[in-house]
Enzyme design. Structure first.
Site, PDB file in Angstrom:
ATOM      1  N   VAL A 122       7.748  -0.514   6.085  1.00 21.20           N
ATOM      2  CA  VAL A 122       7.788  -0.657   7.534  1.00 21.20           C
ATOM      3  C   VAL A 122       9.082  -1.345   7.972  1.00 21.20           C
ATOM      4  O   VAL A 122       9.483  -2.361   7.405  1.00 21.20           O
ATOM      5  CB  VAL A 122       6.572  -1.462   8.038  1.00 21.20           C
ATOM      6  CG1 VAL A 122       6.550  -1.486   9.567  1.00 21.20           C
ATOM      7  CG2 VAL A 122       5.276  -0.872   7.492  1.00 21.20           C
ATOM      8  N   LYS A 133       1.003  16.487  -3.575  1.00 17.86           N
ATOM      9  CA  LYS A 133       0.353  17.451  -4.462  1.00 17.86           C
ATOM     10  C   LYS A 133      -1.170  17.389  -4.348  1.00 17.86           C
ATOM     11  O   LYS A 133      -1.856  18.344  -4.684  1.00 17.86           O
ATOM     12  CB  LYS A 133       0.787  17.199  -5.908  1.00 17.86           C
ATOM     13  CG  LYS A 133       2.267  17.485  -6.158  1.00 17.86           C
ATOM     14  CD  LYS A 133       2.656  17.181  -7.591  1.00 17.86           C
ATOM     15  CE  LYS A 133       4.140  17.447  -7.823  1.00 17.86           C
ATOM     16  NZ  LYS A 133       4.562  17.104  -9.210  1.00 17.86           N
ATOM     17  N   GLY A 186       0.823  -1.193   0.000  1.00 16.48           N
ATOM     18  CA  GLY A 186       0.000   0.000   0.000  1.00 16.48           C
ATOM     19  C   GLY A 186       0.856   1.241   0.000  1.00 16.48           C
ATOM     20  O   GLY A 186       1.677   1.452  -0.874  1.00 16.48           O
ATOM     21  N   TYR A 187       0.703   2.055   1.040  1.00 12.23           N
ATOM     22  CA  TYR A 187       1.441   3.310   1.126  1.00 12.23           C
ATOM     23  C   TYR A 187       2.642   3.219   2.062  1.00 12.23           C
ATOM     24  O   TYR A 187       3.372   4.186   2.201  1.00 12.23           O
ATOM     25  CB  TYR A 187       0.512   4.429   1.619  1.00 12.23           C
ATOM     26  CG  TYR A 187      -0.425   4.943   0.565  1.00 12.23           C
ATOM     27  CD1 TYR A 187      -0.154   6.129  -0.107  1.00 12.23           C
ATOM     28  CD2 TYR A 187      -1.571   4.246   0.229  1.00 12.23           C
ATOM     29  CE1 TYR A 187      -1.010   6.602  -1.082  1.00 12.23           C
ATOM     30  CE2 TYR A 187      -2.435   4.711  -0.739  1.00 12.23           C
ATOM     31  CZ  TYR A 187      -2.148   5.896  -1.388  1.00 12.23           C
ATOM     32  OH  TYR A 187      -2.998   6.358  -2.351  1.00 12.23           O
ATOM     33  N   ASP A 229     -10.285  -0.576   5.955  1.00  9.11           N
ATOM     34  CA  ASP A 229      -9.340  -1.635   5.578  1.00  9.11           C
ATOM     35  C   ASP A 229      -9.199  -2.648   6.715  1.00  9.11           C
ATOM     36  O   ASP A 229      -8.094  -3.047   7.078  1.00  9.11           O
ATOM     37  CB  ASP A 229      -7.981  -1.036   5.222  1.00  9.11           C
ATOM     38  CG  ASP A 229      -7.157  -1.944   4.321  1.00  9.11           C
ATOM     39  OD1 ASP A 229      -7.743  -2.837   3.681  1.00  9.11           O
ATOM     40  OD2 ASP A 229      -5.934  -1.757   4.247  1.00  9.11           O
TER      41      ASP A 229
END
EC number: 2.7.11.1
Length: 405
Positions: free
Chosen positions: A68, A84, A64-65, A274
């Protein structure tokens, strides 16, 4: 199949890695393999031979983002953000939502939330992509040298991953990494563990045109496991009678958490967005957890489950812009639990052995292809939270209702 871009004549010529590996061949690598020295931190973490011998950052997950790492008793998550599209203050849900819930919940249910310890906004994170590329090139050239191939930074994703996965558990390969990682990479960030996940993230999930410029740094407490890592053997070791009893345990604790959140004023819009086993973490529990509804639920287990990763969540007046435009229809708690049940059934086929529990879960989601896409609800089904409360009053969860009495 996909071929990398780092193959221009200029890049190939100037690459310090290429020139360095020209000093080695199959015979010199064999001599390194014959040495006794081995750095056990270059084994995969799931390997029993793994041991973190240095105070390094150890890569534990990418998806995902988030990228880790763990260091000592901390987990550090680097989150690449589309700066942005959002201002730094608009991407703080991972800090603000769990903190809001923890501060407002009054009972033991607040123990079922993972709160961020610290969060830094809008840091320059280009070093992560740079480090990834350096390690990738080192692995490419090392494998080519082992195979007696011509050195090149051109690669096929499929061929590279196959070659890496075939070697990563070999003691000889780990001996080579013990030599070359410090010499070539010279970093206290060890990304060899789960490197294939990082490869997928940078090469496929985000694409070659993604900007790896800025993002957030988040620090969490170190967990025992994520809920999806527990198998039958570990469930027994943790004190459960079976894997299915463990699954009932995490389902029940998450259900109680949601019910208590929905009891709070103005919090009936809470969405995690999620909810799945790998976003539920397991921690030691040194005292009973008691949660009161019409009946009392008592947990005497030596672990507790806690909900983590609130990156896409919303509650009360904390609206998350990341998910606001993704939902075409209104959703509530049932959206989360519909997805949760699907992922439980997929992760744990053992549930089918418990006919009563598996039937109840199948009836709980009751969806069709027109309602559901990749386990996500496409239509608005707004069951009241009392639906969930009635569900957990069943005998399925009798081990915890009124302390199992």
């Amino acid at each position: 199949m996909g071929v990398a871009n780092d193959s221009s004549p200029e890049y190939q010529w100037m690459s310090p890695h290429l020139n360095y590996f020209k000093n080695f061949n199959k015979e010199t690598l064999l001599k390194i393999e014959e040495n006794d020295y081995i750095n056990s931190s270059f084994f995969q973490q799931k390997d029993k031979r793994f041991y973190p011998i240095n105070d390094d950052f150890y890569h534990i997950s990418t998806g995902g983002y988030g990228i880790v790492f763990k260091i000592d008793n901390y987990v550090v998550k680097f989150v690449l953000e589309a700066i942005k599209l959002y201002s730094p203050m608009e991407i703080m849900a991972e800090l603000t939502v769990p903190k809001f819930l923890y501060n407002n919940l009054k009972g033991d249910e607040k123990k079922l939330i993972v709160c961020v310890w610290a969060m830094g906004l809008n840091y320059k994170l280009t070093f992560l992509h740079t480090l990834y590329k350096r390690v990738l090139h080192m692995l490419l050239l090392l494998i080519q040298t082992m195979d007696g191939q011509e050195l090149s930074l051109r690669y096929s994703s499929k061929v590279f991953l196959k070659a890496f996965n075939e070697r990563k558990d070999s003691i000889k390969f780990v001996k080579l990494l013990s030599h070359f990682y410090p010499a070539v990479i010279n970093s206290n960030i060890n990304v060899i563990n789960y490197f294939n996940r990082m490869f997928h993230f940078f090469e496929h999930e985000k694409g070659t045109n993604y900007e790896y410029e800025r993002g957030n740094i988040i620090i969490f407490p170190l967990t025992l496991y994520s809920a999806d890592k527990v198998d039958t053997e570990l469930a027994i070791k943790l004190g459960f009678k079976s894997l299915v009893q463990y699954i009932k345990f995490i389902f029940l604790q998450m259900a109680l958490l949601y019910i208590k959140i929905y009891e709070l004023p103005c919090c009936d819009n809470f969405l995690h967005a999620d909810l799945k086993p790998d976003n539920i973490l397991l921690f030691d529990s040194n005292e009973p957890i008691i949660i009161h509804l019409d009946k009392k639920f008592v947990f005497n287990e030596r672990i507790k489950s806690a909900l983590n990763d609130f990156d896409f969540s919303q509650v009360a007046g904390i609206i998350n812009k990341k998910i606001k435009n993704n939902f075409k229809v209104e959703h509530n708690w049932y959206y989360d639990f519909h997805f949760f049940v699907h992922t439980l059934l997929k992760t744990y086929p053992e549930i089918e052995k418990d006919i009563e529990f598996s039937t109840a879960l199948e009836e709980f989601i009751m969806c069709t292809k027109t309602d559901c896409d990749k386990y996500r609800l496409k239509v608005s089904i707004l069951h009241p939270i009392s639906f969930l409360e009635k569900f957990i009053m069943r005998d399925i969860f009798s081990d915890w209702i009124n302390g199992g009495n």
